[in-house]
Every structure is written in C-alpha cells, then in structure tokens.
Design an enzyme around this catalytic site. Structure first.
Site, PDB file in Angstrom:
ATOM      1  N   TYR A 159       0.825  -1.210   0.000  1.00 34.47           N
ATOM      2  CA  TYR A 159       0.000   0.000   0.000  1.00 34.47           C
ATOM      3  C   TYR A 159       0.858   1.259   0.000  1.00 34.47           C
ATOM      4  CZ  TYR A 159      -3.540   3.403   1.405  1.00 34.47           C
ATOM      5  OH  TYR A 159      -4.374   4.492   1.455  1.00 34.47           O
ATOM      6  N   LYS A 163       1.073   4.325  -2.885  1.00 32.19           N
ATOM      7  CA  LYS A 163       0.760   5.724  -2.626  1.00 32.19           C
ATOM      8  C   LYS A 163       1.986   6.628  -2.816  1.00 32.19           C
ATOM      9  CE  LYS A 163      -3.629   5.500  -1.817  1.00 32.19           C
ATOM     10  NZ  LYS A 163      -4.593   6.146  -2.760  1.00 32.19           N
TER      11      LYS A 163
END
Length: 262
Positions: A159, A163
């Site tokens: 994740y 990002k």
C-alpha cells in the site's frame, strides 16, 4: 451554499471511486459548488444511491459504471458525458487498490494494488487530457495519496509503495501538463472515519469512534487527537481544483491532523 470557491460553478468534473466514502463526499462538495459531476466507479449499487439522492436535491450528476483499469470502460465514461454539458476540466483520481502486505506479497498482490492505483489513474488521466485543448486548458487534477506515502509502516509495503508512486506520478504529470494549462496536485489524508474504518475498528478491535480516537495508538497519533470526517478531505480537494489555488501545482497537501509533523 454560500461562499463558493472561485472558478468551480458550471464546470464538469470527473471523480473516480466516487460512489462512497471520501469519493462520495467529494462528489457532494463539487455538486454544492455548482459543478456537474460524472462518477466513475465499479460499484453500481452505492453509485446509484448517491446519484439518486443528489438528483433529488437538484444537482446534475451521472454515474458511469466501470473499472479504471479497463481502458475501454474509461473511454466510454468520457464519451458518455452529455453533449450539453461543458467538457470535463476537473478530475479527481480516488480509485485505488487496498492491499496491505509486506515482503510476502505475491505478483498478484502487487497487481491488485498497483493496477487501480497507478495504471488506472494514468488511463483515466490520459482520457481526461485527450479532451482538453492544447493550450490554456484551465484544468486541474487532484490525485489521492496518503500519509502512508510519506512513512514506513510494518506490513504495509504494498500500500505505501503504491501511494508513494502517486506522489511521483503527480509531480511528473504537473511538469508535463503545465504548458497546456493543467495543474496537478495530490492530497495525503490521515485516517478517515468512513464505513470501512468504522467496521474495522468495531469488528476487529471492538472500538467505537470515541474509544478509537481516545486510544494513543489510534486517534492519539494525530496532533488533533481524532480522525477526519470525509468532508474534511473533500474540502481541500475542492480548493485545489478551484481558482483559489491557481498558482499551486506539483505539490502534495497533507490533510492529516498533524500526523506527519511529529
């Protein structure tokens, strides 16, 4: 709504991942600012509920059901903008993959997080830019990053990497599109109290919002001692799209209750 932001009324915006959560709050805020809004989301149930509610309030909004990783679906969404609407000049890229794994992540895990977050974002942005004039487009894009893009977190390799890539993509797009009159920025929210986070805290941790915000390892990590509401993320996104932010591009705005300050 009084005190509207400059330069939004009458514009057409496209919001990916806009059917619920932060996305729905963004759609609601842009409608309140006088925008026409296209929601591109693969969730027809939540999307139709949101659209029906907003239309009942007199707003102009439509749903395009599709996956941002499907180039044909993305093209169809943009082609479906009604002819009597102004062409889209505002874009909010919220659709993303949510995979929280470390080095054990498989190739399938990486595709699941990177395809919607990066590949999908690029496909949507390409279709959006294709409809703009070559110069003086007076357009703006806001991408969804995260505080996780700026830090290391155990078990969040997939994740956080996705990002962090959004930050790099935002800066590169800002440089590439500036000559065409397109501003590109991102926002990095902290924890937002939406349906998914509420479910996690209640079911996995046995905490309601008040208890979660009072816990040092949860709400206590933020200088403001609480989580954000979706509307508190939608507001700065609307600002970055507006003429109020006309000299801001290539940057990331932390909407994090002070998390990154300590």
């Amino acid at each position: 709504m009084s005190g509207r932001l400059a330069g939004l009324a009458g514009r057409t915006a496209v919001v990916t991942g806009g059917a619920q959560g932060i996305g729905a709050a963004v759609v609601e805020r842009l409608c309140a600012e006088g925008c026409r809004v296209v929601i591109l989301d693969k969730d027809p149930a939540h999307g139709r509920t949101l659209v029906d509610g907003l239309r009942q309030q007199g707003h102009t909004v439509r749903l395009a059901v599709g996956d941002v990783t499907d180039a044909a679906a993305v093209r169809t969404a943009f082609a479906g903008v009604p002819a009597h609407w102004s062409p889209p000049t505002l874009l909010v890229n919220l659709a993303a993959g949510f995979v929280f794994k470390g080095l054990e992540a498989t190739a399938a895990d990486w595709r699941a997080v990177l395809d919607p977050t990066i590949v999908g974002l690029s496909l949507v942005t390409r279709s959006f830019v294709a409809g703009l004039p070559e110069r003086d487009a007076d357009a703006a894009i806001v991408n969804m990053a995260s505080i996780s893009a700026h830090i290391a977190q155990e078990g969040y390799l997939t994740y956080n990497s996705s990002k962090a890539a959004v930050l790099g993509l935002t800066r590169c797009l800002a440089q590439e599109l500036a000559p065409r009159g397109v501003r590109v920025n991102s926002v990095s929210p902290g924890t937002v109290w939406n349906a998914n986070n509420e479910r996690y805290h209640r079911e996995a941790l046995g905490l309601d919002r008040a208890a979660a915000e009072a816990a040092p390892e949860h709400g206590g990590k933020f200088l403001l001692g609480r989580f954000a509401d979706p509307a508190e993320v939608a507001a700065p996104i609307a600002f970055l799209l507006s003429a109020e932010a006309s000299f801001i591009t290539g940057t990331d705005l932390a909407v994090d209750g002070g998390y990154l300050a300590v």
